[in-house]
Design an enzyme around this catalytic site. Structure first.
Site, PDB file in Angstrom:
ATOM      1  N   GLU A   1      47.200  52.984  41.947  1.00 35.05           N
ATOM      2  CA  GLU A   1      46.357  52.288  42.929  1.00 35.05           C
ATOM      3  C   GLU A   1      46.752  52.632  44.355  1.00 35.05           C
ATOM      4  OE1 GLU A   1      45.984  48.235  40.395  1.00 35.05           O
ATOM      5  OE2 GLU A   1      44.777  48.321  42.213  1.00 35.05           O
TER       6      GLU A   1
ATOM      7  N   LYS B   1      41.246  44.377  48.129  1.00 31.21           N
ATOM      8  CA  LYS B   1      42.559  44.082  47.523  1.00 31.21           C
ATOM      9  C   LYS B   1      43.715  44.454  48.456  1.00 31.21           C
ATOM     10  CE  LYS B   1      45.026  44.913  43.136  1.00 31.21           C
ATOM     11  NZ  LYS B   1      44.869  45.619  41.830  1.00 31.21           N
TER      12      LYS B   1
ATOM     13  N   ASN C   1      42.607  43.964  35.757  1.00 31.70           N
ATOM     14  CA  ASN C   1      42.769  45.000  34.729  1.00 31.70           C
ATOM     15  C   ASN C   1      44.276  45.125  34.549  1.00 31.70           C
ATOM     16  OD1 ASN C   1      40.147  47.462  34.874  1.00 31.70           O
ATOM     17  ND2 ASN C   1      40.056  45.485  35.852  1.00 31.70           N
TER      18      ASN C   1
ATOM     19  N   ASN D   1      39.815  48.778  46.873  1.00 29.52           N
ATOM     20  CA  ASN D   1      39.555  48.095  45.603  1.00 29.52           C
ATOM     21  C   ASN D   1      38.925  46.763  46.015  1.00 29.52           C
ATOM     22  OD1 ASN D   1      39.637  46.704  43.181  1.00 29.52           O
ATOM     23  ND2 ASN D   1      41.672  47.460  42.606  1.00 29.52           N
TER      24      ASN D   1
ATOM     25  N   GLU E   1      37.644  42.910  37.901  1.00 23.55           N
ATOM     26  CA  GLU E   1      38.029  43.946  38.874  1.00 23.55           C
ATOM     27  C   GLU E   1      37.486  45.292  38.383  1.00 23.55           C
ATOM     28  OE1 GLU E   1      42.173  44.972  38.429  1.00 23.55           O
ATOM     29  OE2 GLU E   1      42.321  45.829  40.441  1.00 23.55           O
TER      30      GLU E   1
ATOM     31  N   CYS F   1      43.405  40.873  40.905  1.00 26.28           N
ATOM     32  CA  CYS F   1      44.471  41.295  39.997  1.00 26.28           C
ATOM     33  C   CYS F   1      45.900  41.022  40.484  1.00 26.28           C
ATOM     34  CB  CYS F   1      44.282  42.760  39.620  1.00 26.28           C
ATOM     35  SG  CYS F   1      45.099  43.116  38.081  1.00 26.28           S
TER      36      CYS F   1
HETATM   37  N1  ING Z   1      47.184  45.484  37.388  1.00 24.06           N
HETATM   38  C1  ING Z   1      48.421  44.851  37.064  1.00 24.06           C
HETATM   39  C2  ING Z   1      48.487  43.417  37.543  1.00 24.06           C
HETATM   40  O1  ING Z   1      49.042  43.102  38.580  1.00 24.06           O
HETATM   41  C3  ING Z   1      50.858  44.875  37.149  1.00 24.06           C
HETATM   42  C4  ING Z   1      49.608  45.631  37.491  1.00 24.06           C
HETATM   43  C5  ING Z   1      51.021  44.268  35.890  1.00 24.06           C
HETATM   44  C6  ING Z   1      51.834  44.782  38.080  1.00 24.06           C
HETATM   45  C7  ING Z   1      52.206  43.558  35.609  1.00 24.06           C
HETATM   46  C8  ING Z   1      53.035  44.080  37.815  1.00 24.06           C
HETATM   47  C9  ING Z   1      53.203  43.462  36.577  1.00 24.06           C
HETATM   48  O2  ING Z   1      48.027  42.585  36.783  1.00 24.06           O
HETATM   49  C10 ING Z   1      46.501  45.543  38.553  1.00 24.06           C
HETATM   50  N2  ING Z   1      45.308  46.198  38.528  1.00 24.06           N
HETATM   51  O3  ING Z   1      46.928  45.060  39.590  1.00 24.06           O
END
Ligand code: ING
Length: 308
Positions: free
Chosen positions: A142, A123, A193, A106, A46, A168
């Site tokens: 985001e 996304k 990411n 995205n 991503e 993601c």
């Molecule tokens: N990053 C993270 C993901 O979904 C996240 C944000 C991490 C949300 C952990 C909830 C829990 O992997 C992106 N870029 O979506």
């Protein structure tokens, strides 16, 4: 046997100061390694061209536009498309898309082996928040910089199979997988990411985050009888750590290949798309077993517990 030899091309950290040319050179090196290893398809992360800029708060959102691509291919990425075409390798990678009419997404694209773009995804599940949140140990903006995707969850018939993309956070939502499953998807590619620290729960720890990451991939693969190729941007970017976890998952939900580092690293696996047939024609034969008259999933967004 319909074998697609897949390269999952993990990228290590990209610093705020790193230009796109430096990053594309790293991607080209991984593509050359993939060519030497006989890959048919290479999947990159991503937002592969830049640092994970949604961690930074720009008061004026237009100040974030420098992180976006206005056309694809463009001068910075043309060498990637040229190398893919030269080697006859299909590629997929994510980037921040600024459309001619001013929309911000995205985005990820998929090419065929001639280097032509045959698929695009924007996304849909955007995590994080719009305004600066002082309560968080780090920002995840985001929702500030991107609009939710407007292309749905399409699949693409190309190179002898049915391929889909997500990005993601999408992997954490079963709808993402099922909508592609309902279109017969045989391989889902996704970049991610993922900060190794939960900005709202510092004590969570990277092991828990890695557990949820793999749980999401393995469940999506198994419950829709599809291959999954998940590719990290990893390592520490300007002091902020992104976890690794690049992996290839088979249609029974088993992780068959996994990156070991948090740097630029290619993992390769021969994926037989016919291995999806058993699941799709027995336990997850949707036509035979699903009862959609009982599914609230598209008629309701929020959870509604029973009124006491
Ligand atoms: N990053 C993270 C993901 O979904 C996240 C944000 C991490 C949300 C952990 C909830 C829990 O992997 C992106 N870029 O979506």
């Amino acid at each position: 046997m319909r074998t697609v030899t897949v390269g999952a091309a993990q990228l290590g950290p990209i610093q705020k100061a790193d230009g796109r040319q430096v990053v594309v050179a790293r991607m080209l090196a991984l593509l050359e390694e993939a060519a030497a290893k006989g890959c048919d398809l290479v999947v990159f992360p991503e937002l592969a061209l830049t640092t994970f800029f949604p961690r930074w708060h720009f008061e004026d959102r237009a100040d974030a536009d420098e992180w976006f691509e206005r056309e694809m291919p463009n001068a910075a990425t043309q060498p990637l498309f040229d190398a893919a075409r030269k080697h006859g390798i299909a590629i997929s990678f994510g980037f921040a898309e600024l459309t001619p009419d001013g929309h911000h997404f995205n985005t990820s694209i998929l090419t065929d082996k001639s280097g032509a773009i045959v698929g695009k995804y924007r996304k849909i599940h955007l995590p994080g928040h719009v305004e600066f949140d002082p309560e968080r140990t780090h920002q995840h903006l985001e929702k500030r910089y991107f609009e939710p995707g407007d292309l749905g969850f399409p699949v693409f018939a190309t190179e002898g199979g049915i391929f889909g993309m997500c990005i993601c956070n999408d992997r954490r939502w079963p709808e993402t997988w099922r909508v592609m499953g309902l279109q017969g998807v045989e391989m889902v590619m996704l970049g991610f990411n993922t900060p190794s620290v939960n900005s709202q729960k510092g004590e969570e720890g990277i092991e828990e985050r890695m557990f949820h990451h793999k749980l999401s991939l393995q469940a999506g693969a198994y419950q829709n009888a599809t291959w999954v190729v998940a590719v990290a941007k990893a390592g520490t970017e300007d002091g902020h750590h992104l976890m690794g976890g690049t992996a290839i998952v088979d249609p029974e939900g088993h992780i068959v290949a996994e990156a070991k580092s948090e740097d630029d690293e290619l993992i390769v696996h021969p994926c037989d798309l016919d291995a999806t047939r058993f699941g799709k024609t027995t336990i997850f034969n949707f036509a035979a077993h699903r009862r959609i008259e009982h599914c609230l999933i598209t008629s309701q967004t929020e959870a509604r517990p029973p009124v006491k």
